[in-house]
Design an enzyme around this catalytic site. Structure first.
Site, PDB file in Angstrom:
ATOM      1  N   HIS A   1      14.865  -3.617  -2.912  1.00 22.55           N
ATOM      2  CA  HIS A   1      15.557  -3.059  -4.058  1.00 22.55           C
ATOM      3  C   HIS A   1      16.865  -3.745  -4.101  1.00 22.55           C
ATOM      4  O   HIS A   1      17.434  -3.671  -5.137  1.00 22.55           O
ATOM      5  CB  HIS A   1      15.860  -1.403  -3.685  1.00 22.55           C
ATOM      6  CG  HIS A   1      14.701  -0.464  -4.043  1.00 22.55           C
ATOM      7  ND1 HIS A   1      13.834  -0.384  -3.133  1.00 22.55           N
ATOM      8  CD2 HIS A   1      14.091   0.133  -5.105  1.00 22.55           C
ATOM      9  CE1 HIS A   1      12.708   0.395  -3.471  1.00 22.55           C
ATOM     10  NE2 HIS A   1      13.042   0.570  -4.365  1.00 22.55           N
TER      11      HIS A   1
ATOM     12  N   ASP B   1       4.897  -4.683  -7.991  1.00 22.50           N
ATOM     13  CA  ASP B   1       6.007  -3.699  -7.420  1.00 22.50           C
ATOM     14  C   ASP B   1       6.961  -3.371  -8.553  1.00 22.50           C
ATOM     15  O   ASP B   1       7.044  -4.238  -9.762  1.00 22.50           O
ATOM     16  CB  ASP B   1       6.712  -4.077  -6.427  1.00 22.50           C
ATOM     17  CG  ASP B   1       7.356  -2.645  -5.543  1.00 22.50           C
ATOM     18  OD1 ASP B   1       7.410  -1.785  -6.270  1.00 22.50           O
ATOM     19  OD2 ASP B   1       7.718  -2.986  -4.395  1.00 22.50           O
TER      20      ASP B   1
END
Length: 579
Positions: free
Chosen positions: A241, A314
């Site tokens: 992230h 993802d």
């Protein structure tokens, strides 16, 4: 997030021009007749939209609200001014550091409304790694995968998979992005940790296979299952992230460790594989994420491992991708490398526009889009969505409020309790009601530890207890230590879990210092790790170490029973906590 997802919607002339573009259609061999017919009636623009999954958060806003209108623009077909995305994925909102889970009826009702708007039935996904309780407020609160690794009972893991499929489909979620196939062999991993079944590749592979088998018993084609994060996110120290992570392992090590659970999943017939934003020098010399690498997706996963299912990126709004690529460029590169589903692009409109333009200009083969759409629509057909797309609201409670599911979750939480250190036989506690109990909180607004203390107080109403959070001043912490000066045995509950954008899984320095001060008093100290078990390494002076591998309320209740001696805390850690 939704309000920022519609960038480019005002460019209607360009969108209209794209929709009229003529691109020869090549339907792959073996495509079901119904899917072939649908594709022949779709524009290129509509087909590209099908490959995008956008987020939703479980609310069910009124049609007059801006939030609802934003969703309409995501889901409605291009002919009606929308993006016509092919799917939605349920995420949690986070406000002031607190996760807000959705309510089940709101989720189901909202999805029925979205299905009504969509020209092609939506496929709905969820990161249900802890069953649906990961995203939705449900009676059954399951612990994460590492707790099942600690129990190491494949029958229990199969039951977990079956419960996940049952809850998911009842809520209108057809695509479960689980189980996690990562081997967590790096204690410093900031984002996998308890999401993994453990550090032993063979055991992780066995539990991944068992979860898939269990989900299948809930009904063939009830849900799609997708393992993640290929080719393995366990031996990394970066949260994707926040940035691009790198797997430094050799090709031989990849074969022996990281790839083993994915091979097991493929053999078990898993429907999809989610790619990680991971650089893999042993496979791809260029420092790019696996999400954009043909060598990782096509050569390794497709050809060498023989995977024939759906390839999913993802989340494409993660910095592991957005720090290097714009939304349109990333979408084109992902499809060119072999991806078939674009998960949560940072800007869905730009992603769709970029792919359409790349196809029209000959920069991306149209076959990449056609093959991906055919595979996705065929999956929707297998799920029965082409015949029935709506959820029975009357059936929601019957499926998710079943006593056997709550019992299964509680059983798993209790069987996962592990005594990792027990000097002088301090565990289970003798006269636990006379001990001092401490809950450590990173965020004072979080409810963690509440169930832990409630269960203890129910057994000992006069229990002495303190809640110490990271925002207390040094003076306030010192005052609490002084108050605890006459405590004999002390129980400290630590709540440390993986969290996106956090970057580590360690106790804040202030809280760790507080526990060390308790160690130095010399009185018997028991540290309970609710969440990451690696926290226990920081407190070698404690007489007792207990790990739950979970921070759920079910685990809070379970560990109190264990400390009281009501249940055995005999599980074995599936990771090397002290190395």
């Amino acid at each position: 997030m939704v309000a920022t997802l519609l960038t480019g919607q005002t460019r209607k002339p360009a969108a209209a021009k794209v929709a009229k573009a003529k691109v020869p259609l090549h339907v792959p061999r073996g495509t079901p007749t119904a899917v072939r017919t649908m594709m022949q009636q779709m524009t290129l623009r509509e087909m590209v939209g099908q490959l995008v999954m956008a987020p939703f958060y479980g609310e069910n806003p009124a049609s007059t609200r801006k939030a609802y209108k934003d969703y309409v623009r995501l889901v409605a077909p291009p002919a009606k001014g929308g993006l016509g995305v092919g799917g939605l994925i349920l995420l949690n909102r986070v406000k002031r550091g607190l996760v807000q889970r959705a309510e089940p009826y709101a989720v189901a009702a909202f999805l029925n409304r979205m299905q009504k708007l969509a020209k092609v039935p939506l496929v709905v996904g969820g990161d249900f790694e802890r069953s649906a309780s990961m995203r939705v407020n449900l009676p059954a609160v399951f612990p994460p995968a590492m707790a099942f690794g600690a129990v190491d009972d494949l029958a229990l893991t199969r039951a977990f998979g079956a419960a996940t499929a049952r809850e998911s489909r009842a809520l209108g979620v057809h695509w479960v992005f689980a189980p996690v196939a990562d081997v967590n062999n790096n204690p410093e991993n900031p984002i996998i940790n308890t999401r993994s079944f453990g550090e032993d590749p063979a055991k992780v592979a066995a539990h991944v296979k068992a979860f898939i088998e269990g989900a299948r018993t809930a009904g063939k084609n009830q849900v799609l299952l997708t393992v993640k994060h290929f080719p393995g996110h366990g031996d990394t120290a970066t949260d994707t992230h926040l940035g691009l992570a790198k797997i430094e392992a050799s090709r031989e090590r990849l074969e022996a460790v990281e790839l083993a659970p994915f091979r097991a999943a493929i053999a078990a017939g898993v429907d999809g594989v989610m790619m990680g934003h991971l650089a893999v020098p042993a496979v791809e010399e260029e420092e790019i994420p696996a999400t954009l690498s043909a060598k990782v997706m096509d050569r390794l996963l497709r050809r060498e491992l023989g995977f024939g299912g759906l390839l999913v990126t993802d989340a494409m709004d993660m910095r592991g991708l957005t720090s290097q690529y714009a939304a349109g460029e990333a979408a084109v590169k992902a499809l060119a490398a072999g991806a078939q589903v674009l998960m949560v692009p940072a800007d869905p409109a730009a992603a769709i526009r970029g792919v359409v333009e790349a196809v029209e200009k000959g920069k991306l083969p149209a076959s990449r889009v056609h093959n991906a759409v055919a595979a996705l629509l065929a999956a929707k057909q297998r799920l029965g969505l082409l015949k029935s797309r709506y959820i029975s609201l009357e059936n929601v409670s019957e499926q998710i409020d079943a006593p056997e599911l709550a019992e299964l979750a509680q059983t798993a939480s209790e069987r996962a309790l592990a005594t990792l250190k027990n000097e002088g036989g301090v565990l289970p506690l003798g006269k636990p009601g006379e001990a001092c109990w401490v809950v450590l909180q990173e965020n004072p607004a979080a409810p963690v530890g509440q169930r832990f203390l409630e269960e203890a107080q129910a057994r000992a109403p006069k229990l002495r207890h303190w809640t110490i959070h990271a925002r207390l001043s040094e003076e306030e912490r010192a005052e609490a230590l002084e108050e605890m000066g006459n405590c004999g045995k002390t129980v400290v509950a630590s709540f440390v879990t993986v969290s996106s954008f956090r970057g580590d899984v360690a106790l804040p320095e202030a809280l760790a210092g507080f526990v060390k001060a308790l160690e130095e008093r010399g009185a018997p100290l028991v540290v309970v790790a609710l969440g990451s078990p690696y926290v226990l390494r920081a407190f070698p002076g404690a007489a007792g170490h207990v790990a739950t591998f979970s921070s759920t309320t079910a685990s809070e209740a379970a560990v109190v029973r264990g400390l009281w001696g009501e249940v055995v805390m005999g599980a074995k850690a599936p990771v090397s906590v002290y190395r």
